[in-house]
Design an enzyme around this catalytic site. Structure first.
Site, short mmCIF file in Angstrom:
data_model
loop_
_atom_site.label_atom_id
_atom_site.label_comp_id
_atom_site.label_asym_id
_atom_site.label_seq_id
_atom_site.Cartn_x
_atom_site.Cartn_y
_atom_site.Cartn_z
N GLU A 264 0.86 -1.20 0.00
CA GLU A 264 0.00 0.00 0.00
C GLU A 264 0.89 1.24 0.00
OE1 GLU A 264 -2.82 -0.23 3.23
OE2 GLU A 264 -3.68 -2.09 2.50
N HIS A 283 -7.88 1.30 1.45
CA HIS A 283 -7.79 1.10 2.91
C HIS A 283 -8.61 2.16 3.66
CE1 HIS A 283 -5.06 -0.79 6.21
NE2 HIS A 283 -6.20 -0.37 6.73
N1 LIG Z 1 -9.44 -1.84 6.49
C1 LIG Z 1 -9.59 -1.15 7.61
O1 LIG Z 1 -9.79 0.07 7.59
C2 LIG Z 1 -9.55 -1.88 8.94
C3 LIG Z 1 -10.08 -1.26 10.09
C4 LIG Z 1 -10.08 -1.96 11.29
C5 LIG Z 1 -9.55 -3.24 11.35
N2 LIG Z 1 -9.02 -3.81 10.24
C6 LIG Z 1 -8.47 -5.19 10.31
O2 LIG Z 1 -9.50 -6.05 10.78
C7 LIG Z 1 -8.93 -6.96 11.73
C8 LIG Z 1 -10.01 -7.40 12.71
O3 LIG Z 1 -10.39 -6.30 13.53
P1 LIG Z 1 -11.25 -6.50 14.86
O4 LIG Z 1 -11.38 -5.17 15.50
O5 LIG Z 1 -12.48 -7.28 14.58
O6 LIG Z 1 -10.23 -7.40 15.70
P2 LIG Z 1 -10.57 -8.37 16.92
O7 LIG Z 1 -9.26 -8.64 17.59
O8 LIG Z 1 -11.69 -7.86 17.74
O9 LIG Z 1 -11.07 -9.74 16.20
C9 LIG Z 1 -10.24 -10.55 15.43
C10 LIG Z 1 -10.75 -11.98 15.57
O10 LIG Z 1 -10.03 -12.82 14.66
C11 LIG Z 1 -9.86 -14.08 15.30
N3 LIG Z 1 -8.80 -14.84 14.66
C12 LIG Z 1 -7.46 -14.73 14.83
N4 LIG Z 1 -6.81 -15.61 14.02
C13 LIG Z 1 -7.77 -16.28 13.33
C14 LIG Z 1 -7.74 -17.30 12.34
N5 LIG Z 1 -6.60 -17.84 11.92
N6 LIG Z 1 -8.92 -17.74 11.83
C15 LIG Z 1 -10.10 -17.23 12.28
N7 LIG Z 1 -10.19 -16.28 13.23
C16 LIG Z 1 -9.04 -15.80 13.74
C17 LIG Z 1 -9.58 -13.73 16.75
O11 LIG Z 1 -9.81 -14.82 17.61
C18 LIG Z 1 -10.54 -12.57 16.98
O12 LIG Z 1 -11.78 -13.01 17.51
C19 LIG Z 1 -7.79 -6.17 12.38
O13 LIG Z 1 -6.78 -7.03 12.88
C20 LIG Z 1 -7.27 -5.31 11.24
O14 LIG Z 1 -6.23 -5.98 10.57
C21 LIG Z 1 -9.02 -3.16 9.03
#
Ligand SMILES: NC(=O)c1ccc[n+]([C@@H]2O[C@H](COP(=O)([O-])OP(=O)(O)OC[C@H]3O[C@@H](n4cnc5c(N)ncnc54)[C@H](O)[C@@H]3O)[C@@H](O)[C@H]2O)c1
Length: 308
Positions: A264, A283
Protein backbone atom coordinates in the site's frame (compact mmCIF):
# COMPACT_ATOMS: atom_id res chain seq x y z
CA UNK A 1 4.73 17.82 31.17
CA UNK A 2 5.37 14.90 28.80
CA UNK A 3 6.32 15.06 25.13
CA UNK A 4 3.94 13.35 22.69
CA UNK A 5 4.77 12.71 19.02
CA UNK A 6 1.95 12.00 16.51
CA UNK A 7 3.31 10.74 13.18
CA UNK A 8 0.06 10.34 11.16
CA UNK A 9 -3.30 12.09 10.93
CA UNK A 10 -5.44 12.42 14.06
CA UNK A 11 -8.65 14.35 14.78
CA UNK A 12 -7.55 17.95 15.47
CA UNK A 13 -9.75 18.31 18.56
CA UNK A 14 -8.28 15.16 20.09
CA UNK A 15 -4.81 16.57 19.36
CA UNK A 16 -5.97 19.75 21.16
CA UNK A 17 -6.96 17.70 24.19
CA UNK A 18 -3.42 16.28 24.36
CA UNK A 19 -1.70 19.63 23.80
CA UNK A 20 -3.71 21.32 26.56
CA UNK A 21 -1.79 19.13 29.02
CA UNK A 22 1.43 18.13 27.28
CA UNK A 23 3.94 19.24 24.67
CA UNK A 24 2.76 17.78 21.35
CA UNK A 25 4.51 17.42 18.00
CA UNK A 26 1.70 16.70 15.50
CA UNK A 27 2.90 16.17 11.95
CA UNK A 28 0.60 13.98 9.85
CA UNK A 29 3.41 13.50 7.29
CA UNK A 30 6.21 12.74 9.77
CA UNK A 31 5.86 9.04 8.82
CA UNK A 32 7.30 9.95 5.39
CA UNK A 33 10.49 11.48 6.86
CA UNK A 34 12.26 8.58 8.64
CA UNK A 35 15.28 10.62 9.80
CA UNK A 36 13.13 13.28 11.51
CA UNK A 37 10.82 10.60 12.88
CA UNK A 38 13.80 8.88 14.54
CA UNK A 39 14.96 12.20 16.08
CA UNK A 40 11.48 12.98 17.36
CA UNK A 41 11.06 9.43 18.69
CA UNK A 42 14.24 9.65 20.73
CA UNK A 43 12.83 12.57 22.73
CA UNK A 44 9.24 11.44 23.25
CA UNK A 45 7.37 9.94 26.21
CA UNK A 46 4.45 8.81 24.01
CA UNK A 47 4.20 8.02 20.31
CA UNK A 48 0.88 7.90 18.43
CA UNK A 49 0.73 6.20 15.01
CA UNK A 50 -1.82 4.99 12.49
CA UNK A 51 -1.04 1.99 10.20
CA UNK A 52 1.77 3.41 8.05
CA UNK A 53 4.42 4.02 10.72
CA UNK A 54 6.47 0.82 11.03
CA UNK A 55 7.30 0.61 14.73
CA UNK A 56 10.08 -1.95 14.66
CA UNK A 57 13.89 -2.21 14.46
CA UNK A 58 15.63 1.18 14.42
CA UNK A 59 12.50 3.05 15.46
CA UNK A 60 11.88 0.88 18.53
CA UNK A 61 15.57 1.26 19.46
CA UNK A 62 15.19 5.04 19.24
CA UNK A 63 12.19 5.09 21.61
CA UNK A 64 14.48 5.09 24.65
CA UNK A 65 12.25 7.08 26.99
CA UNK A 66 8.86 6.30 25.42
CA UNK A 67 6.32 4.78 27.84
CA UNK A 68 3.25 4.45 25.67
CA UNK A 69 2.46 3.71 22.03
CA UNK A 70 -1.05 4.62 20.85
CA UNK A 71 -2.36 3.01 17.63
CA UNK A 72 -5.09 4.96 15.82
CA UNK A 73 -6.78 1.79 14.58
CA UNK A 74 -6.88 -1.91 15.32
CA UNK A 75 -4.37 -4.12 13.46
CA UNK A 76 -0.96 -4.29 15.17
CA UNK A 77 0.91 -5.80 12.21
CA UNK A 78 2.90 -2.55 11.73
CA UNK A 79 4.18 -2.78 15.32
CA UNK A 80 6.74 -5.14 16.86
CA UNK A 81 4.62 -5.45 20.00
CA UNK A 82 7.06 -7.85 21.71
CA UNK A 83 10.01 -5.49 21.24
CA UNK A 84 7.97 -2.49 22.46
CA UNK A 85 6.75 -4.32 25.56
CA UNK A 86 10.25 -5.62 26.29
CA UNK A 87 11.33 -1.96 26.48
CA UNK A 88 8.54 -1.23 28.96
CA UNK A 89 6.18 0.44 26.52
CA UNK A 90 2.43 -0.02 26.81
CA UNK A 91 0.89 -0.65 23.37
CA UNK A 92 -2.71 0.61 23.06
CA UNK A 93 -4.93 -0.15 20.01
CA UNK A 94 -8.31 1.55 19.44
CA UNK A 95 -10.19 -1.74 19.68
CA UNK A 96 -13.82 -1.49 18.57
CA UNK A 97 -13.74 2.22 17.70
CA UNK A 98 -13.91 1.72 13.92
CA UNK A 99 -15.91 -1.53 13.90
CA UNK A 100 -19.16 0.10 12.76
CA UNK A 101 -17.48 1.87 9.82
CA UNK A 102 -15.96 -1.41 8.58
CA UNK A 103 -19.22 -3.29 9.15
CA UNK A 104 -21.25 -0.75 7.15
CA UNK A 105 -18.71 -0.99 4.32
CA UNK A 106 -19.15 -4.78 4.29
CA UNK A 107 -22.94 -4.54 4.18
CA UNK A 108 -22.86 -1.89 1.43
CA UNK A 109 -20.38 -3.96 -0.62
CA UNK A 110 -22.48 -7.13 -0.15
CA UNK A 111 -25.64 -5.44 -1.41
CA UNK A 112 -23.87 -3.67 -4.27
CA UNK A 113 -22.04 -6.78 -5.49
CA UNK A 114 -24.95 -9.22 -5.12
CA UNK A 115 -27.27 -6.85 -6.98
CA UNK A 116 -24.71 -5.81 -9.60
CA UNK A 117 -26.96 -3.01 -10.86
CA UNK A 118 -24.95 0.12 -10.12
CA UNK A 119 -22.33 0.28 -12.86
CA UNK A 120 -24.46 1.60 -15.72
CA UNK A 121 -23.81 5.36 -15.41
CA UNK A 122 -21.18 5.62 -18.16
CA UNK A 123 -23.18 3.50 -20.59
CA UNK A 124 -26.43 5.38 -19.88
CA UNK A 125 -24.79 8.78 -20.26
CA UNK A 126 -24.02 7.63 -23.81
CA UNK A 127 -27.63 6.63 -24.49
CA UNK A 128 -27.41 2.99 -23.39
CA UNK A 129 -30.33 1.22 -21.65
CA UNK A 130 -28.78 -2.03 -20.23
CA UNK A 131 -31.97 -3.16 -18.52
CA UNK A 132 -31.79 -6.78 -19.61
CA UNK A 133 -28.13 -7.16 -18.66
CA UNK A 134 -28.68 -5.65 -15.20
CA UNK A 135 -32.02 -7.28 -14.45
CA UNK A 136 -30.63 -10.50 -13.00
CA UNK A 137 -29.19 -9.14 -9.76
CA UNK A 138 -29.61 -10.97 -6.48
CA UNK A 139 -31.43 -9.85 -3.31
CA UNK A 140 -29.47 -9.78 -0.05
CA UNK A 141 -32.20 -11.14 2.24
CA UNK A 142 -32.06 -14.91 2.57
CA UNK A 143 -28.45 -15.15 1.40
CA UNK A 144 -25.82 -16.79 3.60
CA UNK A 145 -23.08 -14.52 4.93
CA UNK A 146 -19.92 -16.25 6.16
CA UNK A 147 -17.85 -14.25 8.66
CA UNK A 148 -14.26 -15.34 9.33
CA UNK A 149 -12.90 -13.82 12.56
CA UNK A 150 -15.66 -13.15 15.10
CA UNK A 151 -14.15 -10.29 17.11
CA UNK A 152 -15.29 -6.71 17.34
CA UNK A 153 -15.90 -6.16 13.60
CA UNK A 154 -17.18 -9.66 12.81
CA UNK A 155 -19.88 -9.40 15.48
CA UNK A 156 -20.97 -5.95 14.30
CA UNK A 157 -21.26 -7.23 10.72
CA UNK A 158 -23.39 -10.13 11.99
CA UNK A 159 -25.79 -7.80 13.80
CA UNK A 160 -26.30 -5.59 10.73
CA UNK A 161 -26.63 -8.57 8.36
CA UNK A 162 -29.30 -10.18 10.55
CA UNK A 163 -31.27 -6.93 10.27
CA UNK A 164 -31.28 -7.41 6.49
CA UNK A 165 -32.60 -10.96 6.78
CA UNK A 166 -29.32 -12.71 5.96
CA UNK A 167 -28.45 -16.09 7.40
CA UNK A 168 -25.16 -15.61 9.24
CA UNK A 169 -22.55 -18.31 9.82
CA UNK A 170 -19.19 -17.59 11.43
CA UNK A 171 -15.82 -19.14 12.17
CA UNK A 172 -13.18 -17.99 14.67
CA UNK A 173 -9.96 -19.90 15.33
CA UNK A 174 -9.97 -19.29 19.08
CA UNK A 175 -13.70 -19.60 19.85
CA UNK A 176 -15.52 -22.92 20.09
CA UNK A 177 -18.92 -23.67 18.62
CA UNK A 178 -20.65 -23.21 21.97
CA UNK A 179 -19.37 -19.68 22.55
CA UNK A 180 -22.31 -17.46 23.50
CA UNK A 181 -21.00 -14.65 21.27
CA UNK A 182 -22.30 -16.52 18.20
CA UNK A 183 -25.89 -16.91 19.40
CA UNK A 184 -25.93 -13.41 20.93
CA UNK A 185 -25.11 -11.95 17.51
CA UNK A 186 -27.60 -14.21 15.71
CA UNK A 187 -24.87 -16.26 14.01
CA UNK A 188 -24.35 -20.03 13.83
CA UNK A 189 -20.85 -21.47 14.17
CA UNK A 190 -19.46 -23.25 11.10
CA UNK A 191 -16.07 -24.84 10.44
CA UNK A 192 -13.88 -22.96 7.98
CA UNK A 193 -14.33 -25.41 5.07
CA UNK A 194 -18.09 -25.59 5.56
CA UNK A 195 -18.36 -21.79 5.75
CA UNK A 196 -16.38 -21.36 2.52
CA UNK A 197 -18.50 -23.97 0.75
CA UNK A 198 -21.92 -22.63 1.89
CA UNK A 199 -21.61 -18.84 1.86
CA UNK A 200 -23.00 -16.50 -0.80
CA UNK A 201 -20.81 -13.76 0.69
CA UNK A 202 -17.57 -14.37 2.62
CA UNK A 203 -16.06 -11.52 4.67
CA UNK A 204 -12.73 -11.61 6.52
CA UNK A 205 -12.13 -9.97 9.93
CA UNK A 206 -8.92 -11.55 11.19
CA UNK A 207 -5.57 -10.01 12.10
CA UNK A 208 -2.52 -10.60 9.88
CA UNK A 209 -0.59 -13.26 11.80
CA UNK A 210 1.21 -16.46 10.72
CA UNK A 211 -2.02 -18.49 10.80
CA UNK A 212 -3.92 -16.06 8.53
CA UNK A 213 -1.16 -15.25 6.00
CA UNK A 214 -2.28 -16.78 2.68
CA UNK A 215 -5.57 -17.99 4.23
CA UNK A 216 -7.50 -17.16 1.04
CA UNK A 217 -5.15 -18.58 -1.57
CA UNK A 218 -6.23 -19.87 -5.00
CA UNK A 219 -7.41 -23.31 -3.76
CA UNK A 220 -9.52 -21.75 -0.98
CA UNK A 221 -11.06 -19.28 -3.43
CA UNK A 222 -11.78 -22.18 -5.80
CA UNK A 223 -13.64 -23.94 -2.96
CA UNK A 224 -16.14 -21.04 -2.68
CA UNK A 225 -19.67 -21.41 -4.00
CA UNK A 226 -19.91 -20.53 -7.71
CA UNK A 227 -20.83 -16.86 -8.09
CA UNK A 228 -20.15 -16.01 -4.43
CA UNK A 229 -18.82 -12.62 -3.31
CA UNK A 230 -15.55 -12.16 -1.37
CA UNK A 231 -14.85 -9.09 0.78
CA UNK A 232 -11.45 -8.37 2.33
CA UNK A 233 -11.16 -5.45 4.73
CA UNK A 234 -8.73 -7.23 7.08
CA UNK A 235 -5.18 -7.01 5.70
CA UNK A 236 -3.20 -7.67 2.54
CA UNK A 237 -1.28 -10.98 2.44
CA UNK A 238 -4.42 -12.74 3.80
CA UNK A 239 -6.17 -12.89 0.41
CA UNK A 240 -4.37 -13.60 -2.87
CA UNK A 241 -5.71 -10.65 -4.87
CA UNK A 242 -4.29 -12.06 -8.14
CA UNK A 243 -6.29 -15.26 -7.59
CA UNK A 244 -9.39 -13.13 -6.92
CA UNK A 245 -8.89 -11.34 -10.25
CA UNK A 246 -8.56 -14.67 -12.09
CA UNK A 247 -11.68 -16.08 -10.38
CA UNK A 248 -13.73 -12.98 -11.29
CA UNK A 249 -12.63 -13.21 -14.91
CA UNK A 250 -13.49 -16.92 -15.13
CA UNK A 251 -16.90 -16.36 -13.50
CA UNK A 252 -16.06 -18.61 -10.53
CA UNK A 253 -16.51 -15.59 -8.24
CA UNK A 254 -19.50 -13.30 -8.72
CA UNK A 255 -17.98 -10.21 -7.13
CA UNK A 256 -15.27 -8.94 -4.80
CA UNK A 257 -14.42 -5.89 -2.72
CA UNK A 258 -10.80 -5.42 -1.66
CA UNK A 259 -9.83 -2.60 0.71
CA UNK A 260 -6.37 -3.78 1.83
CA UNK A 261 -3.35 -4.88 -0.21
CA UNK A 262 0.01 -6.62 0.11
CA UNK A 263 1.67 -3.32 -0.84
CA UNK A 264 0.00 0.00 0.00
CA UNK A 265 -0.46 2.27 -1.86
CA UNK A 266 -1.37 -0.34 -4.51
CA UNK A 267 0.96 0.10 -7.52
CA UNK A 268 -0.60 0.26 -11.02
CA UNK A 269 -2.14 -3.20 -11.48
CA UNK A 270 -3.50 -3.85 -14.99
CA UNK A 271 -4.64 -7.30 -13.80
CA UNK A 272 -7.64 -5.61 -12.13
CA UNK A 273 -8.65 -3.49 -15.12
CA UNK A 274 -11.12 -5.83 -16.83
CA UNK A 275 -12.41 -7.63 -13.75
CA UNK A 276 -16.20 -7.74 -13.65
CA UNK A 277 -18.00 -6.67 -10.44
CA UNK A 278 -14.81 -5.67 -8.59
CA UNK A 279 -14.60 -2.81 -6.09
CA UNK A 280 -11.14 -1.62 -5.02
CA UNK A 281 -10.84 0.95 -2.23
CA UNK A 282 -7.69 2.49 -0.67
CA UNK A 283 -7.79 1.10 2.91
CA UNK A 284 -10.74 3.27 3.91
CA UNK A 285 -13.31 0.80 5.21
CA UNK A 286 -12.56 1.74 8.80
CA UNK A 287 -12.06 5.44 8.16
CA UNK A 288 -15.08 7.74 8.35
CA UNK A 289 -15.63 11.15 9.93
CA UNK A 290 -17.28 9.47 12.92
CA UNK A 291 -14.75 6.67 13.40
CA UNK A 292 -11.82 9.06 13.08
CA UNK A 293 -13.27 11.08 15.94
CA UNK A 294 -14.01 7.97 18.07
CA UNK A 295 -10.58 6.42 17.41
CA UNK A 296 -8.72 9.69 18.08
CA UNK A 297 -10.50 10.50 21.36
CA UNK A 298 -10.22 6.91 22.60
CA UNK A 299 -6.44 6.95 22.02
CA UNK A 300 -6.01 10.50 23.37
CA UNK A 301 -7.79 9.52 26.62
CA UNK A 302 -5.88 6.26 27.00
CA UNK A 303 -2.51 7.92 26.33
CA UNK A 304 -3.30 10.65 28.88
CA UNK A 305 -4.25 7.97 31.41
CA UNK A 306 -1.02 6.04 30.78
CA UNK A 307 1.08 9.20 31.20
CA UNK A 308 -0.62 10.16 34.47
N1 LIG B 1 -9.44 -1.84 6.49
C1 LIG B 1 -9.59 -1.15 7.61
O1 LIG B 1 -9.79 0.07 7.59
C2 LIG B 1 -9.55 -1.88 8.94
C3 LIG B 1 -10.08 -1.26 10.09
C4 LIG B 1 -10.08 -1.96 11.29
C5 LIG B 1 -9.55 -3.24 11.35
N2 LIG B 1 -9.02 -3.81 10.24
C6 LIG B 1 -8.47 -5.19 10.31
O2 LIG B 1 -9.50 -6.05 10.78
C7 LIG B 1 -8.93 -6.96 11.73
C8 LIG B 1 -10.01 -7.40 12.71
O3 LIG B 1 -10.39 -6.30 13.53
P1 LIG B 1 -11.25 -6.50 14.86
O4 LIG B 1 -11.38 -5.17 15.50
O5 LIG B 1 -12.48 -7.28 14.58
O6 LIG B 1 -10.23 -7.40 15.70
P2 LIG B 1 -10.57 -8.37 16.92
O7 LIG B 1 -9.26 -8.64 17.59
O8 LIG B 1 -11.69 -7.86 17.74
O9 LIG B 1 -11.07 -9.74 16.20
C9 LIG B 1 -10.24 -10.55 15.43
C10 LIG B 1 -10.75 -11.98 15.57
O10 LIG B 1 -10.03 -12.82 14.66
C11 LIG B 1 -9.86 -14.08 15.30
N3 LIG B 1 -8.80 -14.84 14.66
C12 LIG B 1 -7.46 -14.73 14.83
N4 LIG B 1 -6.81 -15.61 14.02
C13 LIG B 1 -7.77 -16.28 13.33
C14 LIG B 1 -7.74 -17.30 12.34
N5 LIG B 1 -6.60 -17.84 11.92
N6 LIG B 1 -8.92 -17.74 11.83
C15 LIG B 1 -10.10 -17.23 12.28
N7 LIG B 1 -10.19 -16.28 13.23
C16 LIG B 1 -9.04 -15.80 13.74
C17 LIG B 1 -9.58 -13.73 16.75
O11 LIG B 1 -9.81 -14.82 17.61
C18 LIG B 1 -10.54 -12.57 16.98
O12 LIG B 1 -11.78 -13.01 17.51
C19 LIG B 1 -7.79 -6.17 12.38
O13 LIG B 1 -6.78 -7.03 12.88
C20 LIG B 1 -7.27 -5.31 11.24
O14 LIG B 1 -6.23 -5.98 10.57
C21 LIG B 1 -9.02 -3.16 9.03
Amino acid sequence: MARIVISEFMDERAVGQLSSLHEVLYEPKLVDDPARLLDAAAACDALIVRNRTQVRGELVAALGRCRVLGRLGVGLDNIDVGACEARGMQVIPATGANALSVAEYVIAASMLLLRGAFASTASMAQGGWPRTALGNGRETAGKTLGIIGFGSIGRTVARLARGLGMEVIAFDAVMDAGDAAFSTAGAAFAGLDELVRRSDVVTLHVPLVDSTRGLFNAPRIAAMKKGAVLINTSRGHIVDAMAVAAALKSGALGGAAIDVFDVEPLPASPVFEDCPNLVLTPHVSGVTAESNERVSFLIANKVLEALR
